[in-house]
Design a protein around this motif. Structure first.
Motif, short mmCIF file in Angstrom:
data_model
loop_
_atom_site.label_atom_id
_atom_site.label_comp_id
_atom_site.label_asym_id
_atom_site.label_seq_id
_atom_site.Cartn_x
_atom_site.Cartn_y
_atom_site.Cartn_z
N ARG A 282 -8.62 -72.28 103.27
CA ARG A 282 -8.35 -70.94 103.80
C ARG A 282 -9.09 -70.70 105.11
NH1 ARG A 282 -10.01 -66.85 99.36
NH2 ARG A 282 -11.33 -66.42 101.09
N HIS A 283 -8.52 -69.88 105.92
CA HIS A 283 -9.12 -69.42 107.17
C HIS A 283 -9.19 -70.48 108.26
CE1 HIS A 283 -9.98 -65.83 104.97
NE2 HIS A 283 -10.88 -66.42 104.21
N SER A 284 -8.50 -71.60 108.10
CA SER A 284 -8.45 -72.58 109.20
C SER A 284 -7.24 -72.30 110.08
CB SER A 284 -8.39 -74.02 108.67
OG SER A 284 -7.11 -74.32 108.14
N TYR A 285 -6.47 -71.28 109.73
CA TYR A 285 -5.30 -70.86 110.51
C TYR A 285 -4.31 -71.99 110.72
CZ TYR A 285 -7.87 -66.57 111.38
OH TYR A 285 -8.55 -65.39 111.21
N GLY A 286 -4.26 -72.93 109.80
CA GLY A 286 -3.32 -74.02 109.87
C GLY A 286 -3.81 -75.24 110.62
N TYR A 287 -4.97 -75.16 111.24
CA TYR A 287 -5.49 -76.31 111.99
C TYR A 287 -5.91 -77.45 111.08
CZ TYR A 287 -5.34 -73.58 116.23
OH TYR A 287 -4.92 -72.84 117.31
N LEU B 159 -17.20 -70.92 110.38
CA LEU B 159 -16.02 -71.79 110.48
C LEU B 159 -14.75 -70.96 110.67
CD1 LEU B 159 -16.92 -74.39 107.74
CD2 LEU B 159 -16.73 -74.84 110.20
N ARG B 160 -14.62 -69.91 109.88
CA ARG B 160 -13.44 -69.03 110.01
C ARG B 160 -13.36 -68.41 111.41
NH1 ARG B 160 -14.67 -65.27 106.51
NH2 ARG B 160 -15.40 -63.86 108.11
N GLU B 161 -14.49 -67.97 111.93
CA GLU B 161 -14.51 -67.35 113.26
C GLU B 161 -14.19 -68.37 114.34
OE1 GLU B 161 -15.04 -64.18 116.04
OE2 GLU B 161 -14.44 -64.36 113.96
N TRP B 162 -14.66 -69.60 114.19
CA TRP B 162 -14.35 -70.64 115.17
C TRP B 162 -12.85 -70.88 115.23
CZ3 TRP B 162 -12.03 -75.34 115.67
CH2 TRP B 162 -12.33 -76.07 116.82
N TRP C 151 -13.76 -78.93 113.78
CA TRP C 151 -12.61 -79.80 114.06
C TRP C 151 -12.56 -81.02 113.15
CZ3 TRP C 151 -16.41 -78.34 117.40
CH2 TRP C 151 -17.40 -79.28 117.68
N THR C 152 -13.60 -81.24 112.33
CA THR C 152 -13.53 -82.33 111.35
C THR C 152 -12.74 -81.92 110.12
OG1 THR C 152 -15.56 -81.71 110.19
CG2 THR C 152 -15.79 -83.24 112.07
N CYS C 153 -12.53 -80.60 109.96
CA CYS C 153 -11.78 -80.06 108.82
C CYS C 153 -12.40 -80.46 107.49
CB CYS C 153 -10.32 -80.46 108.90
SG CYS C 153 -9.47 -79.71 110.31
N PHE C 154 -13.69 -80.52 107.46
CA PHE C 154 -14.41 -80.88 106.25
C PHE C 154 -15.15 -79.64 105.76
CE2 PHE C 154 -18.13 -82.64 104.01
CZ PHE C 154 -17.47 -83.45 103.10
N LEU C 155 -14.72 -79.09 104.64
CA LEU C 155 -15.35 -77.89 104.11
C LEU C 155 -15.76 -78.14 102.67
CD1 LEU C 155 -16.08 -74.87 104.53
CD2 LEU C 155 -13.90 -74.35 103.45
#
Length: 124
Positions: free
Chosen positions: A113-118, A87-90, A71-75
Motif C-alpha cells: 500500500r501507498h507505493s502508488y503503483g511504483y 516511504l508513503r510520502e516519498w 526505490w528498492t520496493c522492500f517493505l
C-alpha cells in the motif's frame, strides 16, 4: 549530516555550527532516545526525543538508511510507523513530480500500500 552542509559548517564555519535534533533533521529513524546507561542520546533535551515516534509533519528531511531506499520496493511489516509514513510520502512526491512532467502513473497490482503503483509485484 553528511555532504556539503557538514563540510561547510564543520570545516569552513565551525563557530556558526549548531547541533540539530537528528529526529527532525536528516533523520534515519534509527535511534532510541536513551543510551544504555539511561542518558538522553541527543544532548540535554527535555523530554528526551524518540525518533521512531516522531510525527511525519515534524520531520524536516530524512535519510533513507534504516527505512531502506524507497526505490528498492522492500517493505518489512516490522517498520515503525514513521518509516512507513516516510516511504508513503516519498512515493507521493515522486508521483506528483512525474505528473508535473507529463509522465503517466504506473499501472498494475501493487506490492504494498501507498507505493502508488511504483512497487508492482515482481518489479521495482
Amino acid at each position: 549530516i553528511q555532504g556539503f552542509l557538514s563540510y561547510f559548517y564543520g570545516e569552513r564555519h565551525p563557530a556558526a555550527a549548531v547541533e540539530l535534533n537528528p529526529c527532525l533533521y536528516n533523520t534515519v529513524v534509527a535511534y532510541s532516545s536513551h543510551t544504555p546507561d539511561g542518558r538522553c542520546r541527543f544532548g540535554n533535551h527535555t523530554p528526551c526525543y524518540d525518533c521512531e515516534s516522531t510525527p511525519l509533519d515534524e520531520v524536516k528531511f530524512a535519510h533513507f538508511t534504516v527505512c531502506v531506499k524507497p526505490w528498492t520496493c522492500f517493505l518489512l511489516r516490522r517498520y515503525c510507523q514513521l518509516c512507513k509514513d516516510l516511504l508513503r510520502e516519498w512515493f507521493r512526491l515522486r508521483l506528483s513530480l512525474e505528473w508535473s512532467w507529463g509522465i503517466q502513473a504506473p499501472q498494475g497490482e501493487i506490492a504494498f500500500r501507498h507505493s502508488y503503483g511504483y512497487c508492482s509485484k515482481g518489479h521495482s
